[in-house]
Design an enzyme around this catalytic site. Structure first.
Site, PDB file in Angstrom:
ATOM      1  CG  ASP A 106      -0.349  -0.952  -1.644  1.00  0.00           C
ATOM      2  OD1 ASP A 106       0.296  -1.629  -0.845  1.00  0.00           O
ATOM      3  OD2 ASP A 106       0.093  -0.556  -2.736  1.00  0.00           O
TER       4      ASP A 106
ATOM      5  CG  ASP B 105       1.501   2.696  -4.768  1.00  0.00           C
ATOM      6  OD1 ASP B 105       2.510   2.342  -4.118  1.00  0.00           O
ATOM      7  OD2 ASP B 105       0.560   3.327  -4.258  1.00  0.00           O
TER       8      ASP B 105
END
Length: 1087
Positions: free
Chosen positions: A485, A793
């Site tokens: 990410d 996440d």
């Protein structure tokens, strides 16, 4: 109860409890594999596959060998307990519903006596939650009145001081459940006794002891049997201590895994606490991906959907409303957000009962552990064969009179030697054969993986990585690509609004409210305050404002505060009637709020270019709503592009006003109402700065050097992603920033499967990607043979985290669903911590290889020396006690010394470890054979010519033989001590590099040296050794020392690239093929 169909779980068929990723799992590679020990991933292996390798393994001590593997029986009983508790809960609810349906006029039930100073009894709370009794909740006055009874404010929560929390804990219990006691040291001691060979040795020692005392008296006769018994007890105690220390490390790591942290509202502010500190009366904010930590009832909720599969066993998402307000501990928030009132904690919840019943960990095996069991089995079979051969040869020599005493007389003479002497002689031979088995069967080899994993996991915690699944530790060493990410991982996650476009132009000072028209500032503040899952707390005594929420939410809320927003006052001016929670697929979230003048404002917030495309108007500097023409649309688009190129995250805020007559009033219709998202009025576009993490560029370069490609997968604008990728070094230059290096999620998604696999190899940055795009990328890379590590996440990242070879969730911003689907939790959300995990993964594999090289060298040398000596003389230079000491050096102490080496930068200068790479590489074979041949040659020369070489002619025959055997034993141990240093660096010249950083290694080598001196100089009666003069000590040390220059010379000998095992396999296949062709030719010629 309504079924919620918009959940990401529902869309992908993802069942966390069932462990189903919703995507087909390729297990074919494992299933067709010929070897039961060749399992690519234990994460997805079937029970039958796991059972196969257990049945194929040669095991001397099953309780110890399989201690840290998955206990298949316990796993099955755990599932059975879960089924029973689930069934029990469902029966109670069904009985209650049946009873309720049968009573036309339901009389109010009697409530229990209030608990302590609170206005409600604990029995009522338990009954209400267990039975989901809505009528009892209404009888208690509904949620508002229940809050009063529990002395809590539905918005501000409990006061939260220590006295209040303690009173609640005393009245209603704590949010913990009884856990089964950990294994005591005595249990480990008992398990260490279970080794079959050690049991045989103890029996042999007892028999030898009895015969010795009978024939020689207690003063002299107990030495032989007593020394073997003492050596066996020493091995057992040292083994038990080592195993016990490992278990304590795993125990502390398991505690850390269970300790989930959550936000609670106490005293009007949101604070983060452990779920174990939650008490009855707490108000908990819930958002997508959270785990419900206790039983409770809904206070407020917006599109709140709960996945109850962990409690009901059904993959069903339930939408929570005032009609279905009950929330069960252990369930997950699948969608939406809201707040809950805690009514039951700990053992008073079904989840608590469930966890108390199954709290004992059933273990987990790793692919490397399984492979080492295969290697140990192969070596064990060879060792057993050698031991059996030695036993036969020694017994044959003994009974045929070829085994001589020191004076040259036969040890056994038919009809002359007494029965007790014969039995004693046979026992000594059996003892030697059994001791060879102890040394030959490397029982500690598979356990060395557990030791190095336990050590690595503890150290990884310090490097901010919490390992949830053991196998991930070693698999990370094979990772060839990391899909990371951007936000919070490559960047700092410290977001600030630094640029604003509003009133149709760029605002000079983003925090100056006077630069916004009154109409615009009023609408902006209303949208910022209401369309958020964060909160703002202003201390009554003054002080700095506290803002909570996601980093993006916090940045916008801080900006709102600077514009003069009074958060609580603003939220009280209007009320939320419906919400569309932020969705990572649609990249936006919205709320409908009813104002004091009975109008309804729809506020949207999300990705700037997506929100902008939905707008048809904007508010100008005079506060008037004007059309968004092509010129202004182009201006805003260019502004977004310009901000994105400067690595700013762009978020747009827009709204629409509706008359209340156009809004559904019925509760059911309102729940199904889709918020209007067309013809919006643009309020502002904000640019949020999130700086790149320091050290990330170096970490990315280190990965590239190590043969691990880093790919950025982000939901952000492609231009923002490109700017950060250039800053981090993922893209080397602007020239690289073109397709397919730089690609949008929707473009990748639209490709065919074959084309996706081709493009996936080249992708460095994917922007505007959805969680499904990440999943597609992972699957494409895996099909191309990559070992993929993925960071995530969000809840929607769960399928990709599960599908990846290694799933890495974020500890700070990661949802509980993401964490449960992951293998490792990165506690500081930092990419440099991910790189440290790669180093540790490689270290695990490297340490195991060091230990294998060391142990096999000892194995080969000890076996060959004893076998050759037994065949030639009928006696062995290394007796049972000496071999047990060698086994201790080789097994437990060797594993402690070599399996706990810390990782070095050198590990990151090599390519990733192939998952099919042989455990014993060609370099290891070279090192092993050089040392083994040297040791065997020197020690056999000493064994056969030692008396003349060492000038022992002046000694008596018996004394000379004892000195010679002591020198052989002493030199052999010194060879192992020096070779332990060689094993540290199998392919490096400098074997002392970093040795100071490993005090455990130095300590164990020092302990071995001291113990060896004590054994030779002071324990001669026990070990059948004699004291040596300083010259013979120098001889032993020199023999050991020669292994160092020999190892250096050996490292200059080149080895072929093709692994020896592959070379042998290819030769075997060619031979079989040639034989097949010959057979065909013969058959055809006959025809």
């Amino acid at each position: 109860m309504e079924e919620f169909k918009g959940s990401p779980y529902r869309r992908r068929g993802f069942d966390l409890e069932g462990g189903d990723s919703g995507v087909p799992v390729d297990t074919s590679d494992d299933e067709v594999s010929g070897s039961p020990f060749d399992i690519r991933s234990t994460k997805i292996a079937s029970t039958e596959r796991l059972m196969r390798w257990r049945q194929a393994a040669l095991v001397l001590n099953a309780s110890r060998r399989f201690r840290y593997t998955l206990d298949l029986k316990k796993e099955e009983s755990k599932k059975e307990i879960v089924r029973k508790i689930r069934t029990h809960a469902q029966v109670i609810r069904a009985a209650y519903l049946f009873k309720e349906a049968g009573e036309k006029v339901k009389a109010p039930r009697e409530t229990s006596a209030p608990t302590g100073e609170y206005g409600v009894g604990q029995e009522d709370l338990i009954s209400m939650s267990t039975e989901h009794d809505l009528s009892l909740l209404q009888q208690l006055g509904g949620v508002p009145r229940l809050c009063e009874k529990l002395k809590t404010d539905p918005e501000k929560g409990i006061p939260g001081n220590d006295e209040d929390v303690l009173r609640r804990r005393n009245a209603f219990g704590s949010n913990t459940y009884p856990r089964k006691k950990a294994r005591s040291f005595w249990r480990f001691l008992w398990e260490a006794w279970q080794d079959l060979t050690l049991i045989i040795l103890i029996i042999a020692a007892a028999a030898s002891l009895a015969l010795g005392i009978k024939s020689e008296g207690i003063e002299q006769g107990w030495y032989d049997g007593g020394s073997i018994a003492f050596a066996v007890i020493l091995v057992i105690v040292v083994t038990a201590v080592s195993d016990y220390k490992q278990s304590l490390q795993f125990q502390s790591l398991n505690e850390e895994k269970r300790n989930i942290h959550m936000e609670v509202c106490r005293g009007g502010r949101r604070i983060e606490i452990s779920i174990f500190d939650i008490v009855v009366g707490d108000i908990l904010p819930l958002k997508i991906g959270d785990q419900v930590p206790a039983d409770g009832v809904l206070v407020t909720g917006h599109s709140l959907a709960i996945d109850e599969s962990s409690m009901t066993g059904e993959s069903k998402i339930v939408h929570k409303t005032p009609k279905t307000p009950f929330l069960m501990s252990g369930c997950k928030v699948a969608d939406g957000y809201g707040t809950m009132l805690v009514t039951n904690v700990g053992i008073n919840t079904e989840w608590g009962l469930l966890m108390a019943s199954i709290s004992e960990d059933t273990g987990e095996e790793t692919p490397l552990q399984v492979r080492l069991n295969g290697l140990a089995t192969f070596i064990g079979v060879v060792g057993l064969s050698v031991a059996a051969l030695v036993l036969i040869v020694l017994l044959a020599r003994y009974f045929t009179g070829h085994t001589k005493n020191a004076d040259g007389t036969p040890q056994f003479q038919a009809h002359k030697t007494s029965i007790s002497n014969t039995i004693d002689g046979v026992i000594k031979i059996v003892t030697i054969a059994v001791t060879i088995v102890v040394v030959a069967v490397p029982e500690g080899l598979p356990l060395a993986v557990t030791l190095t994993l336990a050590y690595s996991m503890r150290k990884m915690m310090r490097d901010k990585a919490l390992v949830r699944r053991l196998s991930a530790c070693e698999t990370m060493g094979s990772a060839t690509t990391i899909c990371s990410d951007k936000t919070g991982t490559l960047t700092l996650n410290q977001m600030t609004v630094v640029e604003v476009y509003a009133n149709g132009k760029k605002v000079g000072s983003p925090n100056d409210v006077s630069l916004f028209s009154p109409t615009l500032s009023s609408l902006l503040i209303e949208g910022v305050a209401q369309n958020t899952t964060g909160s703002v707390f202003v201390p009554e005594a003054g002080g700095e404002v506290e803002v909570s929420g996601s980093p993006t939410e916090k940045a916008i809320l801080y900006w709102g505060v600077k514009l003069g927003m009074k958060y609580d006052a603003e939220r009280s001016k209007s009320s939320i009637i419906h919400a569309f929670p932020f969705n990572s697929e649609k990249k936006r979230g919205g709320v409908a709020v009813k104002t004091a003048d009975m109008k309804v404002h729809i506020h949207w917030k999300g990705a700037a270019e997506i929100i902008l495309a939905l707008c048809t108007q904007y508010i100008d500097e005079n506060g008037a709503v004007v059309p968004l023409d092509e010129f202004k649309m182009g201006f805003f688009r260019n502004s977004i592009k310009e901000m994105a190129e400067r690595s700013l995250r762009c978020v747009a805020i827009a709204y629409q006003s509706l008359e209340s007559v156009n809004v559904p009033t019925d509760e059911e219709q309102l729940e199904g109402w889709v918020l209007p998202e067309n013809e919006l009025i643009l309020l502002a576009i904000v640019g949020i700065k999130d700086p790149c993490r320091p050290g990330v560029k170096d970490a990315v370069q280190l990965c590239m050097l190590a043969g691990v490609k880093v790919r950025m997968v982000t939901g952000d604008n492609l231009q923002t992603a490109k700017a950060i990728a250039l800053e981090c070094g993922i893209l080397a230059s602007d020239a690289d920033a073109s397709e397919p290096n730089l690609i949008e999620g929707k473009t990748f998604r639209a490709l065919s499967e074959e084309r996706r696999q081709e493009v996936a190899e080249k992708i460095s940055v994917m922007g505007r990607s959805s969680p499904n795009d990440k999943l597609l990328l992972v699957k494409a890379l895996k099909k191309k043979g990559h070992v993929v590590a993925v960071t995530g996440d969000g809840t929607n990242d769960a399928p990709a985290l599960h599908e990846a070879d290694i799933g890495l969730s974020m500890g700070i911003e990661g949802t509980e669903v993401a964490k449960e689907s992951s293998d490792i939790i990165i506690l500081d959300d930092n990419f440099t911590s991910v790189v440290k995990v790669v180093r540790w993964g490689r270290s695990v594999y490297a340490n195991i290889q060091k230990f294998i090289q060391f142990q096999l060298t000892v194995n080969v040398a000890a076996l060959v020396i004893n076998v050759v000596a037994a065949f030639c003389t009928g006696d062995v230079p290394l007796n049972a006690v000496q071999l047990l000491w060698v086994n201790l050096i080789m097994d437990t102490l060797g594993a402690l010394a070599l399996a706990t080496e810390p990782p070095t930068d050198y590990l990151m200068q090599r390519p990733p470890v192939g998952r099919r790479e042989p455990l014993i590489t060609n370099i290891m074979w070279r090192n092993l054979l050089i040392q083994a041949v040297y040791q065997v040659t020197v020690l056999l020369i000493l064994n056969f010519r030692g008396q003349s070489i060492l000038h022992l002619q002046h000694e008596s025959s018996d004394r000379a033989n004892k000195i010679k055997n002591t020198v052989v034993f002493n030199a052999f141990v010194f060879c192992q001590i020096f070779n332990e240093f060689n094993a540290r660096k199998p392919d490096q010249i400098n074997i002392f590099d970093g040795v100071i950083q490993n005090p455990l290694f130095i300590g164990i080598v020092g302990l071995t040296l001291v113990m060896q001196i004590v054994i030779v100089e002071f324990l001669g009666k026990f070990t059948s050794t004699v004291k040596l003069n300083w010259k013979l000590w120098v001889v032993c040390v020199v023999i050991g020392f020669v292994s160092w220059p020999l190892a250096i010379i050996g490292k200059y000998i080149p080895v072929p690239q093709t692994p020896l095992s592959k070379f042998i396999k290819c030769k075997f296949i060619r031979r079989r093929k040639a034989q097949g062709e010959e057979t065909e030719e013969v058959t055809s010629s006959r025809q």
